[in-house]
Every structure is written in structure tokens, then in C-alpha cells.
Design a protein around this motif. Structure first.
Motif, PDB file in Angstrom:
ATOM      1  N   GLU A 111       0.599  -1.237  -0.046  1.00  0.00           N
ATOM      2  CA  GLU A 111      -0.288   0.416  -0.460  1.00  0.00           C
ATOM      3  C   GLU A 111       0.751   1.347   0.001  1.00  0.00           C
ATOM      4  N   PRO A 112       0.942   2.210  -0.821  1.00  0.00           N
ATOM      5  CA  PRO A 112       1.602   3.190  -1.571  1.00  0.00           C
ATOM      6  C   PRO A 112       1.685   4.054   0.102  1.00  0.00           C
ATOM      7  N   GLU A 113       0.258   4.317   0.695  1.00  0.00           N
ATOM      8  CA  GLU A 113       0.215   4.781   1.974  1.00  0.00           C
ATOM      9  C   GLU A 113       0.904   4.486   3.298  1.00  0.00           C
ATOM     10  N   ARG A 114       0.880   3.489   3.163  1.00  0.00           N
ATOM     11  CA  ARG A 114       1.341   2.669   4.443  1.00  0.00           C
ATOM     12  C   ARG A 114       3.557   2.084   4.295  1.00  0.00           C
ATOM     13  N   PHE A 115       3.811   2.306   3.191  1.00  0.00           N
ATOM     14  CA  PHE A 115       4.901   2.294   2.331  1.00  0.00           C
ATOM     15  C   PHE A 115       5.215   3.576   2.549  1.00  0.00           C
ATOM     16  N   ALA A 116       5.113   4.904   2.402  1.00  0.00           N
ATOM     17  CA  ALA A 116       6.224   6.324   2.459  1.00  0.00           C
ATOM     18  C   ALA A 116       5.876   6.744   4.277  1.00  0.00           C
ATOM     19  N   ALA A 117       4.602   6.393   4.929  1.00  0.00           N
ATOM     20  CA  ALA A 117       3.860   6.553   6.460  1.00  0.00           C
ATOM     21  C   ALA A 117       5.372   5.546   7.570  1.00  0.00           C
ATOM     22  N   THR A 118       5.725   4.414   6.534  1.00  0.00           N
ATOM     23  CA  THR A 118       6.371   3.755   7.586  1.00  0.00           C
ATOM     24  C   THR A 118       8.178   4.206   7.087  1.00  0.00           C
ATOM     25  N   PHE A 119       8.961   4.314   6.437  1.00  0.00           N
ATOM     26  CA  PHE A 119       9.784   5.609   6.357  1.00  0.00           C
ATOM     27  C   PHE A 119       9.511   7.021   6.690  1.00  0.00           C
ATOM     28  N   GLU A 120       8.297   7.332   6.731  1.00  0.00           N
ATOM     29  CA  GLU A 120       8.720   8.446   7.257  1.00  0.00           C
ATOM     30  C   GLU A 120       8.802   8.826   8.994  1.00  0.00           C
ATOM     31  N   ARG A 121       8.050   8.204   9.425  1.00  0.00           N
ATOM     32  CA  ARG A 121       7.952   7.592  11.110  1.00  0.00           C
ATOM     33  C   ARG A 121       9.575   6.979  11.784  1.00  0.00           C
ATOM     34  N   ARG A 122      10.383   6.128  10.599  1.00  0.00           N
ATOM     35  CA  ARG A 122      11.981   5.532  10.668  1.00  0.00           C
ATOM     36  C   ARG A 122      12.672   6.607  10.424  1.00  0.00           C
ATOM     37  N   GLN A 123      12.363   7.276   9.721  1.00  0.00           N
ATOM     38  CA  GLN A 123      13.859   7.636   8.722  1.00  0.00           C
ATOM     39  C   GLN A 123      13.802   9.001   8.492  1.00  0.00           C
ATOM     40  N   GLY A 124      12.163  10.317   9.053  1.00  0.00           N
ATOM     41  CA  GLY A 124      11.920  11.386   8.444  1.00  0.00           C
ATOM     42  C   GLY A 124      11.323  11.689   7.644  1.00  0.00           C
ATOM     43  N   GLU A 125      11.598  10.779   6.103  1.00  0.00           N
ATOM     44  CA  GLU A 125      11.200  11.515   4.965  1.00  0.00           C
ATOM     45  C   GLU A 125      10.147  10.077   4.613  1.00  0.00           C
ATOM     46  N   PRO A 126       8.948  10.585   3.949  1.00  0.00           N
ATOM     47  CA  PRO A 126       8.325   9.576   3.207  1.00  0.00           C
ATOM     48  C   PRO A 126       9.364   9.614   2.081  1.00  0.00           C
ATOM     49  N   LEU A 127       9.010   8.316   1.574  1.00  0.00           N
ATOM     50  CA  LEU A 127       9.397   7.779   0.099  1.00  0.00           C
ATOM     51  C   LEU A 127       8.370   6.815  -0.648  1.00  0.00           C
ATOM     52  N   ARG A 128       8.704   6.670  -1.741  1.00  0.00           N
ATOM     53  CA  ARG A 128       7.434   5.577  -2.694  1.00  0.00           C
ATOM     54  C   ARG A 128       8.251   5.009  -3.224  1.00  0.00           C
ATOM     55  N   LEU A 129       8.243   3.625  -3.642  1.00  0.00           N
ATOM     56  CA  LEU A 129       8.245   2.854  -4.701  1.00  0.00           C
ATOM     57  C   LEU A 129       8.261   3.387  -5.968  1.00  0.00           C
ATOM     58  N   LEU A 130       7.927   3.720  -6.863  1.00  0.00           N
ATOM     59  CA  LEU A 130       7.741   3.697  -8.398  1.00  0.00           C
ATOM     60  C   LEU A 130       7.741   2.637  -8.983  1.00  0.00           C
ATOM     61  N   GLU A 131       7.069   2.745 -10.252  1.00  0.00           N
ATOM     62  CA  GLU A 131       6.385   2.169 -11.057  1.00  0.00           C
ATOM     63  C   GLU A 131       7.897   1.305 -11.578  1.00  0.00           C
ATOM     64  N   LEU A 132       7.887  -0.077 -11.434  1.00  0.00           N
ATOM     65  CA  LEU A 132       8.673  -1.534 -11.637  1.00  0.00           C
ATOM     66  C   LEU A 132       8.507  -1.587 -13.132  1.00  0.00           C
ATOM     67  N   PRO A 133       9.937  -2.480 -13.506  1.00  0.00           N
ATOM     68  CA  PRO A 133      10.035  -3.359 -14.807  1.00  0.00           C
ATOM     69  C   PRO A 133       9.004  -4.240 -14.634  1.00  0.00           C
ATOM     70  N   ALA A 134       9.086  -5.440 -15.843  1.00  0.00           N
ATOM     71  CA  ALA A 134       7.971  -6.113 -15.753  1.00  0.00           C
ATOM     72  C   ALA A 134       9.419  -7.301 -14.798  1.00  0.00           C
ATOM     73  N   ASN A 135      10.864  -6.781 -15.056  1.00  0.00           N
ATOM     74  CA  ASN A 135      12.119  -8.091 -14.692  1.00  0.00           C
ATOM     75  C   ASN A 135      12.116  -7.635 -12.839  1.00  0.00           C
ATOM     76  N   MET A 136      11.467  -6.665 -11.912  1.00  0.00           N
ATOM     77  CA  MET A 136      11.569  -5.948 -10.611  1.00  0.00           C
ATOM     78  C   MET A 136       9.921  -6.699 -10.493  1.00  0.00           C
ATOM     79  N   ARG A 137      10.981  -6.434  -8.608  1.00  0.00           N
ATOM     80  CA  ARG A 137       9.529  -6.917  -7.663  1.00  0.00           C
ATOM     81  C   ARG A 137      10.048  -6.632  -6.596  1.00  0.00           C
ATOM     82  N   MET A 138       8.809  -6.054  -6.059  1.00  0.00           N
ATOM     83  CA  MET A 138       9.111  -5.728  -4.433  1.00  0.00           C
ATOM     84  C   MET A 138       8.394  -6.556  -3.875  1.00  0.00           C
TER      85      MET A 138
END
Length: 254
Positions: A146-173
Motif C-alpha cells: 500500500e503506497p500510503e503505508r509504505f511512505a508512512a513507514t519511512f517517514e516514521r523511521r527516517q523522517g522522510e516519506p518515500l514511495r516506490l516508483l513503478e517497477l519494470p517487468a523483471n523486478m518485484r518488491m
């Protein structure tokens, strides 16, 4: 042989400091101190310590009694009873004070360690963490798609909200993991590039530790710093492939 001569110096000093000498004994011991400057300095130092201990470990007693100086009398015979020597109280208070200082020092170190981000995990090499993750099945602490939870995790732990851009077909998170490595708050993302497992560690720049990022055994470590954060991609590949897809929550795709 006088009573003073028959007693060890330390015992005489205890009696002197505890006001247990009669007038003649005190005069004799005071004269001996005048002839021994080192012993006199020791007595003055011990007296200052005693005064401090008395203030720190004050005993609440009725105003008409003094548990240190006044002896206890037997109710029937009127004879003086043996009381606990004040020297023992002094030694016990010193032990208590030392224990208090040790506890305070331990709490201070723990508090400082927490403020620095938990140095108990700071020295863990990232390559070792990566290998342990691969050996144990390369599973994240939790899946976080979930993008919102992903961003909130980094904001809480690192002080900066991050998001994962769309990955190409050969990559998965796969998800996120709290593995430490740079600090207690370091956040790691697990991903696959083709069939190669890759981890990206993210932390505040001030938590950066060069000794934790050495390459070993064909596993590469790529570093990038931006927006007050440091990114370490640990991978068997020859170049960083995942880090570029971690962006600030307000950034657009490159």
C-alpha cells in the motif's frame, strides 16, 4: 601502651570522624594529624564525603534523638547497649552511592545509545545481513504494497516519506524488513531483479557507518545519498538497479 596506640590508624580515624573519642583521645589524635599532613588531608576529605553522604542518605528521626551519636540505653538496667558503628553506616552508604552511580551511568549510556539510533546494531555488516536473509528464505518482516503505508513507514523511521516508483517487468518488491545494520531504525526493502535477491537499506545520513558496508564474496554494495538519507543497495549484480526507484513521495518518475 595507650588505647590510641593499640588501635589501627583506620579504626582511630573512624572513631574521630564519628565523634566517638573522649576529649583526651580527640586532642591526642588531632595533634597526631597536625604532624602528618597527608593523614590530615585524608581526614578532611573523608569528612567532606561524610557530610555529602549524610545529606544524600538523610535518616528521618524524632527531633530529640540522633541515631548516629546518641547511644541506646537498656530500659531496665540503664546500661549502654552496643549500637551499629557509624563507620559501618559510612561504608554501606558508600556502597549504595557507588551502586547508584553505576545504575545512573548504565541508564545514561542506554539513553545515549537510543538517541544515536541504537549502536548495538550499528556495526552489523550489511553483506552479513543480506546473506542471512537469503539463507533464511529472503522473506520480509511484512509485505507492504500500500503506497500510503509504505511512505508512512519511512517517514516514521527516517523522517522522510518515500514511495516506490513503478517497477519494470523483471523486478518485484517483496516487502520491508527491520534488520538494523546502520542504526536501530534502518529500514530495508527486499526485492528481486530477475532471479537475483537484492536489498536496499535506508537510513538517515547521520547514521552512516562505513565499517558496515564493506563488500565481500562477490556481493556488491552501492551507496547513494540524497534528501538527508543514505541508500545502500546490496546485490550480486554489477550495478544498482533498485535504489533509483525509491523516491520522495512528492517526486515523479525519472
Amino acid at each position: 601502651m595507650s588505647q590510641n596506640q593499640a588501635q589501627p590508624d583506620d579504626e582511630l580515624l573512624e572513631k574521630f570522624l564519628d565523634n566517638l573519642m573522649n576529649d583526651d583521645e580527640r586532642a591526642s589524635f588531632s595533634g597526631a594529624l597536625q604532624e602528618n599532613p597527608a593523614r590530615q588531608a585524608e581526614a578532611k576529605l573523608q569528612q567532606r564525603i561524610d557530610d555529602s553522604l549524610q545529606r544524600m542518605f538523610a535518616i528521618t528521626t524524632p527531633p530529640t534523638t540522633n541515631p548516629i551519636i546518641t547511644p541506646t540505653l537498656d530500659a531496665k538496667s540503664g546500661e549502654r547497649l552496643a549500637s551499629r558503628p557509624v563507620g559501618q553506616w559510612r561504608r554501606g552508604a558508600v556502597v549504595a552511592l557507588a551502586a547508584s552511580l553505576m545504575i545512573a551511568a548504565a541508564l545514561t549510556l542506554a539513553w545515549q545509545s537510543a538517541r544515536r539510533g541504537g549502536l548495538d546494531v550499528a556495526a552489523r555488516p550489511l553483506v552479513d545481513i543480506y546473506r542471512n536473509a537469503v539463507t533464511s528464505g529472503f522473506e520480509p518482516t511484512y509485505e507492504c504494497h500500500e503506497p500510503e503505508r509504505f511512505a508512512a513507514t519511512f517517514e516514521r523511521r527516517q523522517g522522510e516519506p518515500l514511495r516506490l516508483l513503478e517497477l519494470p517487468a523483471n523486478m518485484r518488491m517483496l516487502g520491508l524488513a527491520y534488520t538494523g545494520g546502520l542504526s536501530r531504525n534502518a529500514t530495508a526493502m527486499l526485492a528481486y531483479v530477475d532471479d537475483a535477491p537484492v536489498m536496499v537499506f535506508v537510513d538517515r545520513s547521520e547514521n552512516d557507518l562505513q565499517q558496515a558496508v564493506q563488500e565481500a564474496g562477490g556481493i556488491h554494495v552501492f551507496r547513494e545519498e540524497r534528501d538527508g538519507l543514505v541508500f545502500y543497495e546490496v546485490t550480486p549484480l554489477e550495478s544498482p538497479r533498485v535504489t533509483p526507484f525509491l523516491a520522495r513521495a512528492t517526486e515523479n518518475a525519472p
